[in-house]
Design a protein around this motif. Structure first.
Motif, PDB file in Angstrom:
ATOM      1  N   GLN A 136       1.119  -1.187   0.045  1.00 20.20           N
ATOM      2  CA  GLN A 136      -0.060   0.118  -0.086  1.00 20.20           C
ATOM      3  C   GLN A 136       1.028   1.399   0.228  1.00 20.20           C
ATOM      4  OE1 GLN A 136      -1.145   2.670   2.770  1.00 20.20           O
ATOM      5  NE2 GLN A 136      -2.593   3.199   1.571  1.00 20.20           N
ATOM      6  N   GLN A 137       1.644   1.423   0.974  1.00 23.88           N
ATOM      7  CA  GLN A 137       3.155   2.296   1.184  1.00 23.88           C
ATOM      8  C   GLN A 137       4.255   2.000   2.016  1.00 23.88           C
ATOM      9  OE1 GLN A 137       0.487   5.560   3.297  1.00 23.88           O
ATOM     10  NE2 GLN A 137       1.831   5.751   4.065  1.00 23.88           N
ATOM     11  N   ILE A 138       5.283   3.436   1.916  1.00 22.72           N
ATOM     12  CA  ILE A 138       6.070   3.123   2.706  1.00 22.72           C
ATOM     13  C   ILE A 138       6.432   4.370   2.509  1.00 22.72           C
ATOM     14  CG2 ILE A 138       8.894   1.996   2.083  1.00 22.72           C
ATOM     15  CD1 ILE A 138       8.594   0.173  -0.501  1.00 22.72           C
ATOM     16  N   SER A 139       6.888   4.539   3.930  1.00 23.18           N
ATOM     17  CA  SER A 139       6.622   5.642   4.767  1.00 23.18           C
ATOM     18  C   SER A 139       8.062   5.692   5.542  1.00 23.18           C
ATOM     19  CB  SER A 139       5.524   5.916   6.139  1.00 23.18           C
ATOM     20  OG  SER A 139       4.269   5.973   5.309  1.00 23.18           O
ATOM     21  N   PHE A 140       8.688   7.245   4.684  1.00 29.20           N
ATOM     22  CA  PHE A 140       9.476   7.542   5.967  1.00 29.20           C
ATOM     23  C   PHE A 140       9.519   8.617   6.557  1.00 29.20           C
ATOM     24  CE2 PHE A 140      10.391   5.587   1.696  1.00 29.20           C
ATOM     25  CZ  PHE A 140      12.000   4.567   1.982  1.00 29.20           C
ATOM     26  N   ARG A 141      10.389   8.982   7.604  1.00 30.10           N
ATOM     27  CA  ARG A 141       9.590   9.936   8.481  1.00 30.10           C
ATOM     28  C   ARG A 141      11.057  10.347   8.791  1.00 30.10           C
ATOM     29  NH1 ARG A 141       7.860   9.186  15.521  1.00 30.10           N
ATOM     30  NH2 ARG A 141       8.580  11.464  15.930  1.00 30.10           N
ATOM     31  N   CYS A 142      11.408  12.041   8.595  1.00 30.67           N
ATOM     32  CA  CYS A 142      11.937  12.866   8.783  1.00 30.67           C
ATOM     33  C   CYS A 142      11.737  13.973   9.974  1.00 30.67           C
ATOM     34  CB  CYS A 142      11.635  13.727   7.205  1.00 30.67           C
ATOM     35  SG  CYS A 142      11.372  13.323   5.782  1.00 30.67           S
ATOM     36  N   PRO A 143      13.088  14.675   9.914  1.00 27.42           N
ATOM     37  CA  PRO A 143      12.998  15.011  11.465  1.00 27.42           C
ATOM     38  C   PRO A 143      12.190  16.539  11.731  1.00 27.42           C
ATOM     39  CG  PRO A 143      14.892  15.296  10.783  1.00 27.42           C
ATOM     40  CD  PRO A 143      14.379  13.930   9.719  1.00 27.42           C
ATOM     41  N   THR A 144      11.379  17.012  10.471  1.00 25.12           N
ATOM     42  CA  THR A 144      11.426  18.257  10.463  1.00 25.12           C
ATOM     43  C   THR A 144      10.822  18.240   9.364  1.00 25.12           C
ATOM     44  OG1 THR A 144      13.218  19.515   8.985  1.00 25.12           O
ATOM     45  CG2 THR A 144      13.546  19.742  11.708  1.00 25.12           C
ATOM     46  N   LEU A 145       9.728  19.490   9.450  1.00 25.14           N
ATOM     47  CA  LEU A 145       8.182  19.830   8.023  1.00 25.14           C
ATOM     48  C   LEU A 145       9.377  20.245   7.650  1.00 25.14           C
ATOM     49  CD1 LEU A 145       5.596  20.190   7.109  1.00 25.14           C
ATOM     50  CD2 LEU A 145       5.715  22.533   8.378  1.00 25.14           C
ATOM     51  N   GLU A 146      10.387  21.243   7.625  1.00 24.56           N
ATOM     52  CA  GLU A 146      11.059  21.799   6.436  1.00 24.56           C
ATOM     53  C   GLU A 146      11.781  20.398   5.212  1.00 24.56           C
ATOM     54  OE1 GLU A 146      11.338  22.977   9.915  1.00 24.56           O
ATOM     55  OE2 GLU A 146      10.540  24.986   9.325  1.00 24.56           O
ATOM     56  N   ASP A 147      11.972  19.242   6.514  1.00 21.31           N
ATOM     57  CA  ASP A 147      13.147  18.296   5.244  1.00 21.31           C
ATOM     58  C   ASP A 147      11.831  17.666   4.251  1.00 21.31           C
ATOM     59  OD1 ASP A 147      15.284  17.561   6.538  1.00 21.31           O
ATOM     60  OD2 ASP A 147      14.471  17.224   8.472  1.00 21.31           O
ATOM     61  N   VAL A 148      10.845  17.914   4.724  1.00 19.27           N
ATOM     62  CA  VAL A 148       9.408  16.832   3.792  1.00 19.27           C
ATOM     63  C   VAL A 148       9.551  18.100   3.070  1.00 19.27           C
ATOM     64  CG1 VAL A 148       7.125  16.611   3.675  1.00 19.27           C
ATOM     65  CG2 VAL A 148       8.792  15.949   6.035  1.00 19.27           C
ATOM     66  N   LEU A 149       8.907  19.530   3.536  1.00 16.46           N
ATOM     67  CA  LEU A 149       9.377  20.699   1.969  1.00 16.46           C
ATOM     68  C   LEU A 149      10.461  20.280   1.312  1.00 16.46           C
ATOM     69  CD1 LEU A 149       8.115  23.410   4.642  1.00 16.46           C
ATOM     70  CD2 LEU A 149       6.743  21.989   3.184  1.00 16.46           C
ATOM     71  N   GLU A 150      11.668  20.064   1.900  1.00 13.77           N
ATOM     72  CA  GLU A 150      12.670  20.351   0.617  1.00 13.77           C
ATOM     73  C   GLU A 150      12.475  19.282  -0.350  1.00 13.77           C
ATOM     74  OE1 GLU A 150      17.630  19.987   1.126  1.00 13.77           O
ATOM     75  OE2 GLU A 150      16.770  20.744   2.744  1.00 13.77           O
ATOM     76  N   TYR A 151      11.969  17.481   0.080  1.00 18.55           N
ATOM     77  CA  TYR A 151      12.013  16.803  -0.406  1.00 18.55           C
ATOM     78  C   TYR A 151      11.289  17.005  -1.753  1.00 18.55           C
ATOM     79  CZ  TYR A 151      14.873  13.485   1.654  1.00 18.55           C
ATOM     80  OH  TYR A 151      15.818  12.742   2.364  1.00 18.55           O
TER      81      TYR A 151
END
Length: 178
Positions: free
Chosen positions: A71-86
């Motif tokens: 269904q999905q593979i999920s990776f946790r990031c330490p900051t919201l800024e990391d998610v926005l950069e991805y």
């Protein structure tokens, strides 16, 4: 540079929800952290105080002739800024993005790897929200605005959960948010 902290959870499609739930709960000892029967999902964790879920069971192993496993593979990031950069990196590299969302307890972007496997990078908000919870977010907005939007949404819908059916229907809500 954006960073992934750890593999956080996987979602799998199952043939028989009751049988699979009994296995993951009773044999492996995972705890049910949420149950969204309306959408055929059960969330389980070995450490619910740390990670809301490590395994997501989804009903519907087959769709037509196709058998679905992942269904999905999920990776946790330490900051919201990391998610926005991805997110920006995915746009730059032509990665197919499914949607940018909040689950109330997290903010993430769903995307597909080169083989069409659904993946997610997300940041945990620290808020509690009943799952399933799925609301579109506009990732062109500043991080502080996104956090405030999620905080307000969870204040309104956190107890009961919320699902933006436009996302489930495959309607492109793009960067319009909800």
């Amino acid at each position: 540079m954006a960073k992934i902290e750890r593999l956080a959870h996987i979602g799998v499609h199952v043939r028989d929800m009751d049988r699979s739930l009994a296995f993951y709960r009773d044999v492996l000892g995972l705890q049910v952290t949420d149950d969204d029967s309306a959408h055929g999902m059960v969330f389980l964790s070995s450490r619910p105080e740390v990670e809301h879920h490590e395994v997501l069971l989804c009903g519907g192993r087959t769709v037509g002739e196709e058998e679905l496993w992942l269904q999905q593979i999920s990776f946790r990031c330490p900051t919201l800024e990391d998610v926005l950069e991805y997110y920006a990196r995915f746009l730059e590299h032509g990665v197919r993005i499914e949607y940018t969302v909040t689950h109330g307890n997290a903010i993430g972007v769903y995307f597909f790897d080169p083989d069409g496997n659904r993946c997610e990078v997300y940041w945990p908000t620290g808020l509690k929200a009943k799952q399933g919870y799925l609301e579109a977010l506009d990732f062109t907005r500043p991080a502080a605005e996104l956090v405030e939007q999620v905080r307000l949404s969870v204040a309104e819908h956190g107890e009961d959960g919320y699902v933006d059916t436009r996302l489930l229907s495959g309607i492109d809500v793009g960067s319009e948010g909800s």
